[in-house]
Design an enzyme around this catalytic site. Structure first.
Site, PDB file in Angstrom:
ATOM      1  N   ASP A  53       0.716  -1.269  -0.031  1.00 20.86           N
ATOM      2  CA  ASP A  53      -0.019  -0.070  -0.022  1.00 20.86           C
ATOM      3  C   ASP A  53       0.907   1.322   0.058  1.00 20.86           C
ATOM      4  O   ASP A  53       1.291   1.643   1.075  1.00 20.86           O
ATOM      5  CB  ASP A  53      -0.948  -0.002   1.224  1.00 20.86           C
ATOM      6  CG  ASP A  53      -1.932   1.208   1.289  1.00 20.86           C
ATOM      7  OD1 ASP A  53      -1.796   2.138   0.480  1.00 20.86           O
ATOM      8  OD2 ASP A  53      -2.508   1.269   2.186  1.00 20.86           O
ATOM      9  N   GLU A 133      29.929  13.458   1.416  1.00 21.55           N
ATOM     10  CA  GLU A 133      30.594  13.299   2.730  1.00 21.55           C
ATOM     11  C   GLU A 133      29.737  13.290   3.967  1.00 21.55           C
ATOM     12  O   GLU A 133      28.701  13.952   3.972  1.00 21.55           O
ATOM     13  CB  GLU A 133      31.595  14.681   2.871  1.00 21.55           C
ATOM     14  CG  GLU A 133      32.597  14.638   1.728  1.00 21.55           C
ATOM     15  CD  GLU A 133      33.515  16.023   2.139  1.00 21.55           C
ATOM     16  OE1 GLU A 133      33.151  16.565   3.230  1.00 21.55           O
ATOM     17  OE2 GLU A 133      34.130  16.265   1.069  1.00 21.55           O
ATOM     18  N   GLU A 135      28.497  13.304   7.646  1.00 16.70           N
ATOM     19  CA  GLU A 135      28.813  13.751   9.003  1.00 16.70           C
ATOM     20  C   GLU A 135      27.701  13.233   9.893  1.00 16.70           C
ATOM     21  O   GLU A 135      26.559  13.393   9.449  1.00 16.70           O
ATOM     22  CB  GLU A 135      29.201  15.260   9.017  1.00 16.70           C
ATOM     23  CG  GLU A 135      30.235  15.760   8.145  1.00 16.70           C
ATOM     24  CD  GLU A 135      30.245  17.336   8.358  1.00 16.70           C
ATOM     25  OE1 GLU A 135      31.567  17.823   7.741  1.00 16.70           O
ATOM     26  OE2 GLU A 135      29.492  18.007   8.578  1.00 16.70           O
ATOM     27  N   GLU A 215      35.448  14.349  13.585  1.00 16.65           N
ATOM     28  CA  GLU A 215      35.150  15.793  12.998  1.00 16.65           C
ATOM     29  C   GLU A 215      35.460  16.832  14.030  1.00 16.65           C
ATOM     30  O   GLU A 215      35.679  16.717  15.211  1.00 16.65           O
ATOM     31  CB  GLU A 215      33.548  15.915  12.513  1.00 16.65           C
ATOM     32  CG  GLU A 215      33.639  16.009  10.842  1.00 16.65           C
ATOM     33  CD  GLU A 215      34.621  17.153  10.034  1.00 16.65           C
ATOM     34  OE1 GLU A 215      34.799  17.912  10.887  1.00 16.65           O
ATOM     35  OE2 GLU A 215      34.683  17.048   9.053  1.00 16.65           O
ATOM     36  N   GLU A 223      33.027  11.494  10.749  1.00 13.41           N
ATOM     37  CA  GLU A 223      32.837  11.508   9.427  1.00 13.41           C
ATOM     38  C   GLU A 223      33.249  10.462   8.467  1.00 13.41           C
ATOM     39  O   GLU A 223      34.309   9.891   9.010  1.00 13.41           O
ATOM     40  CB  GLU A 223      33.327  12.789   8.641  1.00 13.41           C
ATOM     41  CG  GLU A 223      33.194  12.739   7.154  1.00 13.41           C
ATOM     42  CD  GLU A 223      33.748  14.114   6.517  1.00 13.41           C
ATOM     43  OE1 GLU A 223      34.423  13.820   5.547  1.00 13.41           O
ATOM     44  OE2 GLU A 223      33.726  15.353   7.098  1.00 13.41           O
ATOM     45  N   HIS A 272      28.382  17.354   2.364  1.00 11.55           N
ATOM     46  CA  HIS A 272      28.679  18.015   1.180  1.00 11.55           C
ATOM     47  C   HIS A 272      28.805  17.056   0.161  1.00 11.55           C
ATOM     48  O   HIS A 272      29.073  15.807   0.189  1.00 11.55           O
ATOM     49  CB  HIS A 272      30.313  18.418   1.611  1.00 11.55           C
ATOM     50  CG  HIS A 272      30.390  19.197   2.549  1.00 11.55           C
ATOM     51  ND1 HIS A 272      31.490  19.270   3.526  1.00 11.55           N
ATOM     52  CD2 HIS A 272      29.473  19.882   3.481  1.00 11.55           C
ATOM     53  CE1 HIS A 272      31.370  19.962   4.369  1.00 11.55           C
ATOM     54  NE2 HIS A 272      30.203  20.383   4.613  1.00 11.55           N
ATOM     55  N   ARG A 343      35.669  27.326   2.584  1.00 10.31           N
ATOM     56  CA  ARG A 343      34.441  26.454   3.038  1.00 10.31           C
ATOM     57  C   ARG A 343      33.508  27.351   3.615  1.00 10.31           C
ATOM     58  O   ARG A 343      32.392  26.825   4.183  1.00 10.31           O
ATOM     59  CB  ARG A 343      35.384  25.857   4.364  1.00 10.31           C
ATOM     60  CG  ARG A 343      36.248  24.709   3.911  1.00 10.31           C
ATOM     61  CD  ARG A 343      36.819  24.110   5.129  1.00 10.31           C
ATOM     62  NE  ARG A 343      37.840  23.212   4.717  1.00 10.31           N
ATOM     63  CZ  ARG A 343      37.994  22.100   4.286  1.00 10.31           C
ATOM     64  NH1 ARG A 343      36.724  21.483   4.246  1.00 10.31           N
ATOM     65  NH2 ARG A 343      38.939  21.212   3.952  1.00 10.31           N
ATOM     66  N   GLU A 362      32.297  20.885  -4.894  1.00  6.45           N
ATOM     67  CA  GLU A 362      31.219  20.544  -3.909  1.00  6.45           C
ATOM     68  C   GLU A 362      30.455  21.550  -3.599  1.00  6.45           C
ATOM     69  O   GLU A 362      30.623  22.730  -3.612  1.00  6.45           O
ATOM     70  CB  GLU A 362      32.037  19.894  -2.957  1.00  6.45           C
ATOM     71  CG  GLU A 362      32.707  21.034  -1.823  1.00  6.45           C
ATOM     72  CD  GLU A 362      33.154  20.476  -0.408  1.00  6.45           C
ATOM     73  OE1 GLU A 362      32.855  19.413  -0.119  1.00  6.45           O
ATOM     74  OE2 GLU A 362      34.029  21.031   0.078  1.00  6.45           O
ATOM     75  N   ARG A 364      27.914  22.546  -0.568  1.00  6.76           N
ATOM     76  CA  ARG A 364      28.094  22.454   0.866  1.00  6.76           C
ATOM     77  C   ARG A 364      26.752  22.479   1.821  1.00  6.76           C
ATOM     78  O   ARG A 364      26.828  22.163   2.896  1.00  6.76           O
ATOM     79  CB  ARG A 364      29.399  23.451   1.454  1.00  6.76           C
ATOM     80  CG  ARG A 364      30.801  23.005   0.642  1.00  6.76           C
ATOM     81  CD  ARG A 364      31.687  24.036   1.144  1.00  6.76           C
ATOM     82  NE  ARG A 364      31.897  24.097   2.825  1.00  6.76           N
ATOM     83  CZ  ARG A 364      32.601  23.103   3.256  1.00  6.76           C
ATOM     84  NH1 ARG A 364      33.146  22.069   2.683  1.00  6.76           N
ATOM     85  NH2 ARG A 364      32.564  23.310   4.698  1.00  6.76           N
TER      86      ARG A 364
END
Length: 477
Positions: A53, A133, A135, A215, A223, A272, A343, A362, A364
């Site tokens: 369902d 990645e 985390e 991390e 991570e 990321h 970053r 990347e 982020r």
């Protein structure tokens, strides 16, 4: 694992497999499952599927809610977390129809597959390679409650700095300072062995790991980064990783969460996503003479992401908690821009990826509360729009921002567009900007409307709850 049903049946007999577990994806991106005895896996299962369902999975009703799940034999793996020997499989969902069943266009995996088909149809590329990645936090304890007269959450981990003063039991004093956990080693890194076990389990399930580490967040943030792979394949592996991480944690007496911001004042959990495009085996993102060695195609893809990132957030950051992570001071992006090795920007170009086949960037802002199939497909569709319409990020004032965006003055910050500040703003953006998602029938309009309705209801419910911080701010007024 298998190419044919006969291979699967022979394996089950040889290894003593007693059960076949079929894992399906609900609207939010959680696995649900249904199990059959191993001897019932036959030609009928592969042709007609397993009925269920679909309305209970959160999808919009389509004619009738009865749907069928068609197993993918290649996805088979032994589930390491059950006592009875069990073979686990994922697959695809179809609507029951005559003369043949047809793919259910709202099913997350079907959306991702259709996005890849569309990419090939328009001739821009034949493969998008991505590398998420992951985390997450590993805690010793979590409890929470929301009642009319009582609301709280309580999180604990032995490695957190708040436990330096524990004196009623043995305390070795190797707690990790706030924001001091990046690549911390033993004895402070108390989850090292558990992460290594997780990585070995991932390898057995077909997920290759690049590395794992502690991390920044001192209170249990870690991570795992996996090797690059094609888009739908990596969505499958995202589901596998979350399943293994959470179950391995429980087996070790801990609890894992991918919540973007489980702790106030500590770094949040992002996901990321590294992105590359290939056509006929050749990379499309490299140009020796381009900015940071990126080709025009790569920059246009970035332009598409930055143009649509407010609406993308509705799929890549779909929880109210997501926007508690997207704040200054924690290496999380808050402004719309791109740069090399920065970053603080939404799009970061890793300086270490130099060769043509590795050249990438990347995005982020995403986090792992997303449904990975929807999120990765939406990222692809935004990038393709950028390439088709040659959206130049520099001409649109989105950078490159080769400086710390957190250090700008308020006047300078006001000139730069920001990411949505909450889920409602992201949903507003999605309502206004989603034509790029519906091209080629990738995201059905009905799915987008359902998603907005569902997520607005979550936000509305969240906003109705009094918050403990409000008592501190306003109770005595």
């Amino acid at each position: 694992m298998f190419k044919t049903l006969k291979e699967a049946q022979s394996f089950c007999k040889e290894k003593g497999i007693k059960m076949i577990d079929f894992k399906m994806i609900d609207l939010d991106g959680r696995w649900r499952h249904i199990t059959i005895p191993a001897e019932r896996l036959d030609e009928g299962t592969m042709e007609y599927g397993i009925g269920f369902d679909g309305s209970n999975y959160g999808y919009a009703p389509v004619e009738k809610s009865d749907m069928v799940f068609i197993p993918n034999l290649a996805s088979a793996a032994i589930d390491p977390f059950v006592d009875v020997p069990t073979l686990s499989m994922t697959g695809d969902v179809c609507i029951i129809d005559k003369p043949h069943n047809r793919p259910f266009d709202q099913y997350p995996r079907n959306v991702a597959l259709r996005a890849e088909e569309y990419m090939r149809e328009i001739g821009i590329a034949d493969k998008m390679i991505i590398g998420p990645e992951f985390e997450f936090h590993l805690f010793d304890h979590v409890s929470f409650e929301n009642k009319p007269n009582r609301a709280f959450y309580h999180i604990d981990t032995a490695q957190a700095e708040w436990n330096t003063g524990v004196d009623h039991e043995q305390n070795f004093g190797y707690q990790v300072p706030k924001k001091g956990g990046y690549h911390i080693s033993a004895p402070q890194d108390i989850t090292y062995d558990l992460r290594s076990q997780m990585c070995l389990l991932l390898k057995e399930w077909g997920v290759d790991v690049k590395y794992h580490h502690h991390e920044v967040g001192g209170s249990g943030q870690v991570e795992i980064e996996v090797e690059l792979g094609s888009m739908t394949e990596m969505a499958d592996k995202t589901m596998i990783l979350k399943y293994i991480v959470k179950n391995a944690a429980v087996a070790a007496g801990k609890t894992a969460t991918f919540m973007p911001k489980p702790l106030f004042g500590e770094a949040g959990n992002g996901m990321h996503v590294h992105i590359l495009l290939f056509k006929d085996g050749k990379p499309l993102f490299y140009d020796e003479n381009g900015y940071s060695n990126l080709s025009d195609t790569a920059l246009y893809f970035i332009g598409g992401l930055l143009k649509h990132v407010p609406s993308l957030c509705a799929f890549t950051n779909p929880s109210t908690n997501s926007y508690k992570r997207l704040v200054p001071g924690f290496e999380a992006p808050v402004t719309i821009g791109f740069a090399t090795a920065n970053r603080s920007s939404v799009i970061r170009i890793p300086a270490y990826a130099k060769s043509p086949d590795k050249k990438r960037f990347e995005i982020r802002n995403p986090d792992a509360t997303c449904n990975p199939y929807y999120a990765y497909a939406a990222i692809l569709m935004a990038g393709l729009d950028g390439i088709q319409n040659k959206i130049d990020p520099s001409e649109n004032g989105w950078g490159p921002y080769d400086f710390n965006l957190y250090d700008l003055s308020d006047e300078e910050k006001a000139k730069i567009k920001s990411l949505p500040r909450n889920l409602d703003e992201a949903l507003d953006a999605l309502e206004k900007d989603h034509e790029y998602l519906t091209r080629g029938g990738v995201f059905p309009e009905r799915l987008i409307k359902l998603w907005i309705k569902k997520k607005r209801a979550e936000s509305e419910a969240y906003n109705k709850y009094p918050h403990p911080a409000e008592f501190a701010l306003y109770y005595d007024l």
